[in-house]
Design an enzyme around this catalytic site. Structure first.
Site, PDB file in Angstrom:
ATOM      1  CG  ASP A  24      -2.155   0.866   0.995  1.00  0.00           C
ATOM      2  OD1 ASP A  24      -3.182   0.649   1.657  1.00  0.00           O
ATOM      3  OD2 ASP A  24      -2.085   1.758   0.111  1.00  0.00           O
TER       4      ASP A  24
HETATM    5  C1  GLC Z   1      -4.366   4.271  -0.131  1.00  0.00           C
HETATM    6  C2  GLC Z   1      -5.262   3.058   0.034  1.00  0.00           C
HETATM    7  C3  GLC Z   1      -5.170   2.078  -1.093  1.00  0.00           C
HETATM    8  C4  GLC Z   1      -4.908   2.836  -2.377  1.00  0.00           C
HETATM    9  C5  GLC Z   1      -3.523   3.426  -2.277  1.00  0.00           C
HETATM   10  C6  GLC Z   1      -3.179   4.307  -3.478  1.00  0.00           C
HETATM   11  O1  GLC Z   1      -3.801   4.660   1.089  1.00  0.00           O
HETATM   12  O2  GLC Z   1      -5.164   2.350   1.267  1.00  0.00           O
HETATM   13  O3  GLC Z   1      -6.392   1.342  -1.138  1.00  0.00           O
HETATM   14  O4  GLC Z   1      -5.009   1.964  -3.495  1.00  0.00           O
HETATM   15  O5  GLC Z   1      -3.327   4.172  -1.090  1.00  0.00           O
HETATM   16  O6  GLC Z   1      -4.010   5.433  -3.481  1.00  0.00           O
END
Ligand code: GLC
Length: 756
Positions: free
Chosen positions: A226
């Site tokens: 993430d």
């Molecule tokens: C965010 C989310 C994830 C997302 C990523 C990119 O913090 O937790 O679901 O795809 O970052 O935006």
């Protein structure tokens, strides 16, 4: 030895691939081109400039399809797959190679801030729908990113909290959807979550990323973090994390190369990860294709949304609205619809259907009058005046039906924080009650990402249509349902409880002092409510229709020691066409563990004309019967009696049938707490242990010290005395004076326990 994928890359180039080249793309190295990753999961959030992972900055216009909460309520594999297919088309036209979704975390609490992005409280419904989404997406040439792996089931302290979950609960509930999608749809990437799992950051958990994901499930794709979830790039790489996002990552690259230099990580690990990232960038393309058809995709979003809304209550046929009705539409959400949630999934929708406009359009064709009152305003505070005006209008003699559009304000539901209450805002509750007291009939239409409690107003109204957050076409879809153009066919994918205190996670959510303990174990959602026979407002699986269905002739046949096939006949006995969900549940007391009274084994959504009958077959594979056995460290189907139940919902069984399953050829599990007799009589361990035990005991008895008196007695006795046979093995180890090595015994125990 480098792999074919990266054979012409230097170690430095390989290492540079292991962290993003920018916020939304992988790095370029040699002839390996960057691949663009963008959010999802229900719309493409493509940012050409100004990047963020919270949905704050601009993104290119795209279609906001029904959110996972709505698709979950559709119980439709077709809807899920079609969302994926349409998203792939939009990704290709916006130059996105990997779409960050679907999210398959479990709705452990209705307060989960991101529940709108997840499908259900049930792992089976979640996994099956998510797999369909991934198939649609990847068959359209765009990679998926199955997220957030794992046990990221809340937003509170999501970046640091430890989800403390016992292994059986993890396997049966929180990992199960990931396992199903990995095994059935092969997602291009799996995104590890921010949180810790049992004290270890997911991004650094070798158990999670390597032993489970790759070892147990055979996953060969890319494990991506993430955004910002990697704290130690080397530790993450060692655990199995291939791609740290976002980039750029020169510091991380240097750390990896230094680790190779000092031997703390092998170049083969760098190569393996770089090979997977390289394969990803070769499998999927960012090359933009011709633009997608905006109107066609909006029509798809509207059509799919119609399958998602759940008719919860419909007393005396209040719905569909009859011609010539004099309608009073009330509520901000009728003209400013809530259709999506906040955070990284937020889509710059190409257009948004306004419920009030579509109600007016239908009304004009049916000689219905329509008036509108705002009733409340989530951004202003003159609620008293707005409410008084709306209630006065509802009391006027020329109103037949008041339709109140209520729901959670945008600010209530978002990535990054959880909800604090289960109720609607108090001004909306007051409005609903006062309107219901004034109008001849009252219909409530809800727009919310997580379930809300209906208490305090439910009994005062005639009908409740739960629209959840259904994307940009949802406003028209709701109007289609209100006027009967569409027959509602959604079913709850999450229980609507009476009170927050009744929810199984109430006493532990959202945790404290850095830990959230999943104390309810496998008893999540309906698994809890049905097992303890707790009252709820509406159970998992509940959903009404404008027609009626009859289920009969349940026939279940076992098709193997751990599988079965269920056949049931369903008739549409009403006056109009409709869709019906056949829900198959399994109940058993077989095996050594406490099971929920029933669990969803399989489901199918069918379309029946009035008077039509269909025979529906649903195959139940091993996973419908298995539990996770912590002593055998694996899935087990215990032999015994299983009850196959057809449910109108998780609480209403309309047909049931018992079957016998032979289950797994289990050998008794051994532990140091098992008796000496159990060890010696074990068909595998016994023959291996007998001679070993005698020799060890003989050695012990030859020694002078008195500590081995028991051992001597045992060694010389013609038959193992009962006092020893019944003794726990740990006891004998203790008196053997070190002659019996417990580690060797446990190694033997593990070898001796096998499941098919
Ligand atoms: C965010 C989310 C994830 C997302 C990523 C990119 O913090 O937790 O679901 O795809 O970052 O935006």
């Amino acid at each position: 030895m480098t792999s074919a994928e990266t054979s012409d890359l230097t170690p430095a180039q390989q290492a540079s691939l292991l962290t993003g080249g920018g916020f939304w793309e992988t790095a370029r190295a040699g002839d390996v081109a960057p691949i663009v990753l963008s959010d999802g999961p229900h719309g493409v959030r493509r940012q050409m400039q100004g990047t963020d992972h919270l949905g704050l900055h601009h993104s290119e216009p795209a279609t906001c399809f029904p959110l996972a909460v709505a698709v979950g309520s559709s119980w439709s594999v077709e809807v899920a797959e079609r969302v994926g297919t349409a998203l792939a088309r939009e990704c290709r036209s916006l130059g996105v190679g990997v779409l960050l979704g679907p999210g398959v975390n479990i709705k452990r609490s209705p307060l989960g801030g991101r529940n709108f992005e997840y499908y259900s409280e049930d792992p089976v419904l979640t996994g099956v729908l998510a797999a369909a989404h991934v198939r649609g997406l990847q068959n359209g040439g765009v990679g998926a990113s199955l997220k957030h792996f794992a046990a990221n089931d809340q937003e509170t302290d999501r970046m640091v909290i430890s989800s403390d979950v016992d292994e059986r609960t993890l396997r049966e509930i929180y990992l199960a959807p990931f396992q199903h999608v990995v095994k059935n749809a092969t997602p291009a990437t799996v995104m590890c979550s921010y949180n810790k799992v049992n004290g270890v950051y997911a991004s650094e958990s070798r158990w999670l990323l390597n032993d489970v994901l790759r070892g147990d499930w055979g996953y060969e794709g890319v494990v991506v973090s993430d955004w910002g979830a990697v704290h130690d790039r080397v530790a993450a790489l060692a655990a199995g994390l291939d791609l740290a996002m976002p980039g750029p990552g020169d510091r991380q690259t240097q750390a990896v190369l230094a680790a190779v230099e000092d031997g703390s990580i092998g170049l083969d690990q760098v190569d393996a990860a770089a090979s997977r990232v390289t394969a990803l960038s070769r499998e999927y393309s960012n090359e933009p294709v011709e633009p997608f058809d905006v109107e066609q995709h909006h029509a798809i979003a509207r059509e799919l949304a119609a399958d998602c809304a759940v008719l919860l209550k419909n007393d005396e046929g209040a719905l569909p609205l009859s011609a010539d009705s004099r309608l009073l539409v009330i509520g901000e959400f009728a003209e400013s619809p809530r259709y999506q949630g906040g955070g990284s999934s937020h889509v710059n929708a190409t257009q948004v259907d306004v419920p009030l406009e579509h109600i007016r359009a239908h009304a004009s064709e049916r000689n219905c009058e329509v008036r509108f009152e705002r009733g409340f305003d989530t951004k202003r505070d003159d609620e008293l005046q707005l409410r008084a005006t709306a209630v006065a209008a509802a009391a006027e003699v020329d109103v037949d039906v008041a339709i109140v559009f209520a729901g959670n304000p945008d600010s209530e539901e978002s990535e990054g924080y959880d909800r604090t209450r289960l109720e609607l805002p108090s001004d909306q509750i007051a409005l609903i009650r006062e309107v219901a007291a004034a109008a001849p009939r009252t219909v409530v239409v809800l727009s919310n990402g997580g379930v809300v409690t209906l208490e305090g107003w439910h009994d005062e109204v005639d009908a409740v249509l739960e629209g959840f957050l259904r994307g940009q076409g949802g406003g028209a879809a709701l109007a289609d349902i209100l006027f009967g153009v569409v027959n509602p066919s959604g079913h709850l994918a999450e229980t609507i409880p009476l009170r927050l205190q009744d929810t199984p996670s109430y006493s532990t959510f959202p945790g404290e002092q850095g830990h959230v303990r999943y104390g309810e174990g496998v008893m999540v959602g309906y698994r809890h409510y049905e097992t303890v026979d707790a009252a709820v407002r509406y159970p998992f699986g509940h959903g009404l229709s404008y027609t009626a269905f009859e289920t009969r002739e349940l026939v279940t046949v076992t098709t193997g020691p751990d599988t079965a096939s269920v056949q049931v006949t369903v008739s549409n006995v009403g006056e109009r066409r409709g869709k019906h969900v056949v829900q198959v549940y399994v109940g058993t007391e077989a095996g050594p563990v406490r099971r929920p009274v029933r669990t969803l084994g399989g489901f199918a959504k069918i379309d029946l004309d009035a008077g039509q009958t269909k025979v529906v077959s649903i195959d139940l594979d091993r996973s419908a019967f298995a539990y996770w056995d912590i002593e055998r460290d694996g899935w087990v189907v215990a032999s015994g009696v299983y009850e196959i139940q057809i449910g109108a919902d998780a609480s209403t069984v309309v047909a049931r049938q018992h079957i016998d399953l032979r289950g797994d050829d289990l050998l008794p599990a051994l532990s140091l707490q098992s008796s000496v007799g159990e060890w010696l009589s074990h068909p595998v361990a016994g023959p291996a242990l007998g001679p070993l035990l005698s020799a060890l005991l003989q050695q012990a008895s030859d020694r002078e010290d008195g500590s081995s008196a028991v051992a001597a007695q045992v060694a010389e006795a013609p038959v193992m005395p009962d006092v020893v046979r019944l003794m726990p093995m740990i006891q004998l180890v203790g008196v053997s004076g070190g002659a019996i090595d417990p580690n060797k015994l446990m190694a033997l125990a593990t070898q001796s326990v096998q499941t098919r």
